[in-house]
Scaffold this motif. Structure first.
Motif, PDB file in Angstrom:
ATOM      1  N   SER A 209      32.845  40.751  46.990  1.00 27.38           N
ATOM      2  CA  SER A 209      33.351  40.466  45.650  1.00 27.38           C
ATOM      3  C   SER A 209      33.357  41.750  44.831  1.00 27.38           C
ATOM      4  CB  SER A 209      32.490  39.404  44.949  1.00 27.38           C
ATOM      5  OG  SER A 209      31.163  39.862  44.773  1.00 27.38           O
TER       6      SER A 209
ATOM      7  N   ASP B 284      33.705  42.879  40.711  1.00 29.66           N
ATOM      8  CA  ASP B 284      33.736  42.446  39.323  1.00 29.66           C
ATOM      9  C   ASP B 284      34.358  43.535  38.461  1.00 29.66           C
ATOM     10  OD1 ASP B 284      32.360  40.365  40.326  1.00 29.66           O
ATOM     11  OD2 ASP B 284      30.458  40.810  39.360  1.00 29.66           O
TER      12      ASP B 284
ATOM     13  N   GLU C  70      30.806  37.750  52.794  1.00 28.67           N
ATOM     14  CA  GLU C  70      31.214  37.657  51.403  1.00 28.67           C
ATOM     15  C   GLU C  70      31.443  39.053  50.842  1.00 28.67           C
ATOM     16  OE1 GLU C  70      27.952  35.502  49.670  1.00 28.67           O
ATOM     17  OE2 GLU C  70      29.116  33.658  49.624  1.00 28.67           O
TER      18      GLU C  70
ATOM     19  N   ASN D 239      39.716  32.848  49.728  1.00 27.03           N
ATOM     20  CA  ASN D 239      39.885  33.806  48.638  1.00 27.03           C
ATOM     21  C   ASN D 239      39.657  33.076  47.321  1.00 27.03           C
ATOM     22  OD1 ASN D 239      42.243  35.247  46.663  1.00 27.03           O
ATOM     23  ND2 ASN D 239      40.777  36.571  47.666  1.00 27.03           N
ATOM     24  N   ARG D 240      38.734  33.582  46.505  1.00 26.79           N
ATOM     25  CA  ARG D 240      38.364  32.918  45.263  1.00 26.79           C
ATOM     26  C   ARG D 240      38.467  33.882  44.073  1.00 26.79           C
ATOM     27  NH1 ARG D 240      32.688  29.872  46.883  1.00 26.79           N
ATOM     28  NH2 ARG D 240      33.485  28.633  48.623  1.00 26.79           N
TER      29      ARG D 240
ATOM     30  N   ARG E  49      36.658  38.382  38.717  1.00 31.13           N
ATOM     31  CA  ARG E  49      35.967  38.576  39.992  1.00 31.13           C
ATOM     32  C   ARG E  49      36.901  38.156  41.112  1.00 31.13           C
ATOM     33  NH1 ARG E  49      30.110  36.170  41.158  1.00 31.13           N
ATOM     34  NH2 ARG E  49      29.589  38.054  39.982  1.00 31.13           N
ATOM     35  N   ASP E  50      37.165  39.065  42.019  1.00 29.58           N
ATOM     36  CA  ASP E  50      37.936  38.752  43.211  1.00 29.58           C
ATOM     37  C   ASP E  50      36.943  38.606  44.357  1.00 29.58           C
ATOM     38  OD1 ASP E  50      40.076  38.185  44.732  1.00 29.58           O
ATOM     39  OD2 ASP E  50      40.946  40.188  44.729  1.00 29.58           O
ATOM     40  N   GLN E  51      36.864  37.416  44.906  1.00 28.94           N
ATOM     41  CA  GLN E  51      35.834  37.123  45.900  1.00 28.94           C
ATOM     42  C   GLN E  51      36.474  36.625  47.190  1.00 28.94           C
ATOM     43  OE1 GLN E  51      33.147  33.897  44.922  1.00 28.94           O
ATOM     44  NE2 GLN E  51      31.503  34.785  46.130  1.00 28.94           N
TER      45      GLN E  51
ATOM     46  N   ARG F  68      35.289  34.931  50.841  1.00 27.08           N
ATOM     47  CA  ARG F  68      34.155  34.286  51.516  1.00 27.08           C
ATOM     48  C   ARG F  68      34.672  33.676  52.814  1.00 27.08           C
ATOM     49  NH1 ARG F  68      30.753  29.638  51.880  1.00 27.08           N
ATOM     50  NH2 ARG F  68      28.557  30.178  51.553  1.00 27.08           N
TER      51      ARG F  68
ATOM     52  N   SER G 256      39.349  29.252  38.294  1.00 24.99           N
ATOM     53  CA  SER G 256      39.230  29.711  39.673  1.00 24.99           C
ATOM     54  C   SER G 256      40.272  29.027  40.556  1.00 24.99           C
ATOM     55  CB  SER G 256      37.816  29.420  40.207  1.00 24.99           C
ATOM     56  OG  SER G 256      37.683  29.861  41.545  1.00 24.99           O
TER      57      SER G 256
END
Length: 373
Positions: A276, A278, A274, A157-158, A233-235, A237, A118
């Motif tokens: 995300s 997948d 949030e 951005n995670r 997974r583009d997350q 937050r 990550s």
């Protein structure tokens, strides 16, 4: 806040304008400017500013100040995390006959569940402004009013990639339960959790199956009943918080009496957003390898072709929002009377009032569940 609250007492000591070091003048000022960079990824230099100005009259009876700070810094960190699953049974086919035999059984082991990569990146903007006005008409009376406003905006951005090893350890009707070739698993004594042992190396290419009396090993076996071996997974937050605090304090001393009182108010407005998405891939070109035998970060093997985006299928889109709005206000009034030394040193009594109003809400929207339209 009022004492004895569930969250405890926070006593913020702000600057007292009449107590500052004016250096034989009746005003003071300071401005600080700098640039800062967290050297991760494509981060850039960001500003950090702060300043204060204070003034008082010649009689030292009235003073005030105003201060501010602001920064906008990009940051980040690169994380690698190994996650485990406990109480797994598996076999190592020491005699190469593709049969899970009793003397080849390892019970209640801790196996590598997955390895998570990550690279977190964020843009953090913070600001605040504070002010106070102090009035001391006599040595017996002090009145001071404080106000503080802060704002916090974090855009995060995670993106992460998860290499799923654990699914290979799930029993499936068309595969012998957790049978592996010698050397494809390295085991160490001392488990994580309740397990007596744990794995530090797993090569899924060592998986073995029997299908219609045909011996199958390697990639063909590892794919059976083990979808979603590689997941992305583009997350996003984001956190936005505004806080306002204000108070009025009065302190009066005369003879053996001391009276101290507070009026206060604070307001909170916070929102967390949030989102995300997948996506998963199946049938890898080469099965995964998870290696944590070294002292450094975990090593994992995946074919470069398996990272091509056209091999991934969307699985789920999730959007969540949590918001908190609240305000609190109250009052405090304390009395202390100094007594003679014969019986009581002092007599103390007082009163408190506090009222809070908090509104919390959370919502979630999910779609694209398991490859839907």
């Amino acid at each position: 806040t009022v004492e004895s609250g569930i969250g405890g007492t926070v006593d913020v000591r702000t600057l007292r304008p009449l107590s500052a070091n004016y250096d034989d003048k009746n005003w003071l000022g300071r401005l600080d400017a700098r640039a800062e960079m967290v050297d991760v990824g494509d981060s850039k230099w960001g500003p950090r500013l702060s300043g204060v100005f204070a003034a008082k009259n010649d009689a030292d009876t009235v003073g005030g100040y105003i201060a501010f700070n602001w920064s906008d810094i990009e940051g980040g960190r690169d994380r690698q995390q190994v996650r485990y699953r406990t109480n797994r049974d598996f076999y190592i086919d020491h005699n190469d006959n593709f049969i899970a035999e009793d003397d080849e059984l390892y019970e209640d082991g801790t196996t590598i569940r997955d390895i998570l990569y990550s690279p977190d990146r964020w843009d953090l903007e913070r600001g605040g402004i504070a002010a106070a006005l102090e009035f001391r008409p006599t040595d017996e009376l002090m009145i001071i009013a404080d106000a503080l406003y802060t704002t916090f905006e974090r855009e995060n951005n995670r993106p992460n990639t998860r290499m799923d090893v654990e699914r290979q350890f799930r029993e499936n009707f068309d595969r012998d339960p957790n049978l592996f070739a010698p050397g494809s698993i390295i085991i160490e004594e001392g488990g994580i959790g309740k397990g007596p042992l744990h794995t530090t190396f797993i090569d899924i290419n060592g998986a073995r199956c029997i299908d219609d009396d045909v011996l199958i090993e390697g990639a063909e076996c590892s794919r059976r009943g083990a979808p979603r071996a590689l997941a992305m997974r583009d997350q996003i937050r984001n956190n936005f918080t505004d806080t306002t605090i204000a108070g009025l304090n009065i302190n009066w001393n005369r003879d053996n009496w001391n009276i101290n009182g507070d009026l206060f108010w604070n307001d909170l407005d916070a929102v967390v957003l949030e989102a995300s998405m997948d996506a998963n891939t199946q049938n890898l070109v080469d099965p995964l390898i998870a290696d944590i035998t070294g002292s450094g970060p975990p090593q994992s093997g995946v074919n470069q072709a398996d990272l091509a985006l056209d091999r991934f299928s969307p699985r789920r889109l999730r959007i969540r929002q949590r918001s908190t709005q609240g305000d609190q206000y109250g009052a405090r009034l304390d009395f202390e009377v100094a007594m003679g030394p014969d019986y009581f040193e002092s007599l103390q009594f007082g009163a408190r009032y506090n009222e809070s109003d908090i509104d919390y809400s959370a919502s979630q929207r999910a779609s694209w569940d398991d490859g839907g339209a």
